[in-house]
Design a protein around this motif. Sequence first.
Motif, PDB file in Angstrom:
ATOM      1  N   HIS A   1       0.819  -1.214   0.000  1.00 63.96           N
ATOM      2  CA  HIS A   1       0.000   0.000   0.000  1.00 63.96           C
ATOM      3  C   HIS A   1       0.846   1.253   0.000  1.00 63.96           C
ATOM      4  O   HIS A   1       0.382   2.346  -0.320  1.00 63.96           O
ATOM      5  CB  HIS A   1      -0.935   0.010   1.204  1.00 63.96           C
TER       6      HIS A   1
ATOM      7  N   ASN B   1      -4.244   1.417  -4.598  1.00 69.22           N
ATOM      8  CA  ASN B   1      -5.232   0.397  -4.922  1.00 69.22           C
ATOM      9  C   ASN B   1      -4.992  -0.941  -4.226  1.00 69.22           C
ATOM     10  O   ASN B   1      -5.837  -1.820  -4.281  1.00 69.22           O
ATOM     11  CB  ASN B   1      -5.258   0.160  -6.434  1.00 69.22           C
TER      12      ASN B   1
ATOM     13  N   TYR C   1      -4.843  -1.992  -1.117  1.00 67.48           N
ATOM     14  CA  TYR C   1      -5.726  -2.409  -0.030  1.00 67.48           C
ATOM     15  C   TYR C   1      -6.964  -3.108  -0.587  1.00 67.48           C
ATOM     16  O   TYR C   1      -7.299  -4.218  -0.202  1.00 67.48           O
ATOM     17  CB  TYR C   1      -6.172  -1.191   0.783  1.00 67.48           C
ATOM     18  N   SER C   2      -7.639  -2.438  -1.505  1.00 66.81           N
ATOM     19  CA  SER C   2      -8.858  -3.019  -2.066  1.00 66.81           C
ATOM     20  C   SER C   2      -8.534  -4.224  -2.935  1.00 66.81           C
ATOM     21  O   SER C   2      -9.335  -5.159  -3.019  1.00 66.81           O
ATOM     22  CB  SER C   2      -9.623  -1.972  -2.869  1.00 66.81           C
ATOM     23  N   TYR C   3      -7.358  -4.207  -3.565  1.00 66.87           N
ATOM     24  CA  TYR C   3      -6.971  -5.343  -4.410  1.00 66.87           C
ATOM     25  C   TYR C   3      -6.885  -6.623  -3.586  1.00 66.87           C
ATOM     26  O   TYR C   3      -7.382  -7.676  -3.994  1.00 66.87           O
ATOM     27  CB  TYR C   3      -5.629  -5.062  -5.079  1.00 66.87           C
TER      28      TYR C   3
ATOM     29  N   ALA D   1      -8.363  -7.403  -0.730  1.00 64.08           N
ATOM     30  CA  ALA D   1      -9.698  -7.841  -0.314  1.00 64.08           C
ATOM     31  C   ALA D   1     -10.474  -8.444  -1.480  1.00 64.08           C
ATOM     32  O   ALA D   1     -11.118  -9.489  -1.334  1.00 64.08           O
ATOM     33  CB  ALA D   1     -10.468  -6.670   0.280  1.00 64.08           C
ATOM     34  N   LYS D   2     -10.387  -7.810  -2.632  1.00 62.14           N
ATOM     35  CA  LYS D   2     -11.110  -8.314  -3.807  1.00 62.14           C
ATOM     36  C   LYS D   2     -10.572  -9.669  -4.252  1.00 62.14           C
ATOM     37  O   LYS D   2     -11.339 -10.562  -4.631  1.00 62.14           O
ATOM     38  CB  LYS D   2     -11.007  -7.307  -4.949  1.00 62.14           C
TER      39      LYS D   2
ATOM     40  N   SER E   1     -11.741 -12.354  -1.772  1.00 60.70           N
ATOM     41  CA  SER E   1     -13.164 -12.632  -1.989  1.00 60.70           C
ATOM     42  C   SER E   1     -13.374 -13.474  -3.240  1.00 60.70           C
ATOM     43  O   SER E   1     -14.140 -14.448  -3.236  1.00 60.70           O
ATOM     44  CB  SER E   1     -13.929 -11.311  -2.120  1.00 60.70           C
TER      45      SER E   1
ATOM     46  N   ARG F   1      -9.092   0.485   7.672  1.00 59.68           N
ATOM     47  CA  ARG F   1      -8.840  -0.565   6.682  1.00 59.68           C
ATOM     48  C   ARG F   1      -8.983  -1.945   7.318  1.00 59.68           C
ATOM     49  O   ARG F   1      -9.544  -2.860   6.716  1.00 59.68           O
ATOM     50  CB  ARG F   1      -7.445  -0.394   6.076  1.00 59.68           C
TER      51      ARG F   1
ATOM     52  N   SER G   1     -12.538  -2.910   7.606  1.00 55.49           N
ATOM     53  CA  SER G   1     -13.199  -3.176   6.327  1.00 55.49           C
ATOM     54  C   SER G   1     -13.129  -4.655   5.954  1.00 55.49           C
ATOM     55  O   SER G   1     -13.833  -5.108   5.043  1.00 55.49           O
ATOM     56  CB  SER G   1     -12.563  -2.332   5.218  1.00 55.49           C
ATOM     57  N   TYR G   2     -12.298  -5.423   6.678  1.00 57.71           N
ATOM     58  CA  TYR G   2     -12.168  -6.863   6.422  1.00 57.71           C
ATOM     59  C   TYR G   2     -13.106  -7.709   7.282  1.00 57.71           C
ATOM     60  O   TYR G   2     -13.132  -8.928   7.149  1.00 57.71           O
ATOM     61  CB  TYR G   2     -10.720  -7.314   6.674  1.00 57.71           C
TER      62      TYR G   2
END
Length: 199
Positions: free
Chosen positions: A61, A66, A68-70, A72-73, A76, A108, A111-112
């Motif tokens: 990060h 991007n 962080y969201s990468y 998690a995505k 998932s 952050r 968010s998990y």
Amino acid sequence: MHNLILHPALEKELTFLLNNPSKVPPILCFHSVPAQGKTVFAKYLADELAGDVSYFDANLHLTSKNDYSYIAKEISYRSGFLAVDSNWSKHFKRCFIIDEWHNFTDVRQDSYKVLFDEVSERNCLIIICCNTTQGRPINKTLTDAIYSRCHTINFNITRSQVAEVAAMAKENFPMLSDDFINKSLPDWRVIHRKVQMKT
């Protein structure tokens, strides 16, 4: 695990995880000061227990907004299917390792929450590795929501264990002086680097 020098108490706890996969909590947190073998063991445990392993470094990060969201995505997405070459004989379908978790902000981390709950129900193992200090222990490093979801394992060498661990290090690395080992502990990176220089 043979490359790690562990105090017997910690080794017993980690061996239990290896030998009893059905009793392994779906979300693990390995914590300690740096260079205690958290990531090395996380990867070893993942290879032993999971059919497929994904590793993510939270340090990324620092160079990309991007990442962080990468992470998690990706978790998932990957948790929802089996890779073609997955080992079906392993207890967990997949394992996700998130290293350097301590670099996540509280927002952050939280968010998990939902993601961890969902992924753990898909026969997946999550391992987070984070650095802690005496002034910032694990219950201060993790948010309350993440802390309550994790089974935490402390990789730190306590003061009462230093002499025993130093003796184990001397037995494994006789080329190192007692003085060097005692001054270097608990930083195993320093010790292993010196060993490489002498062999």
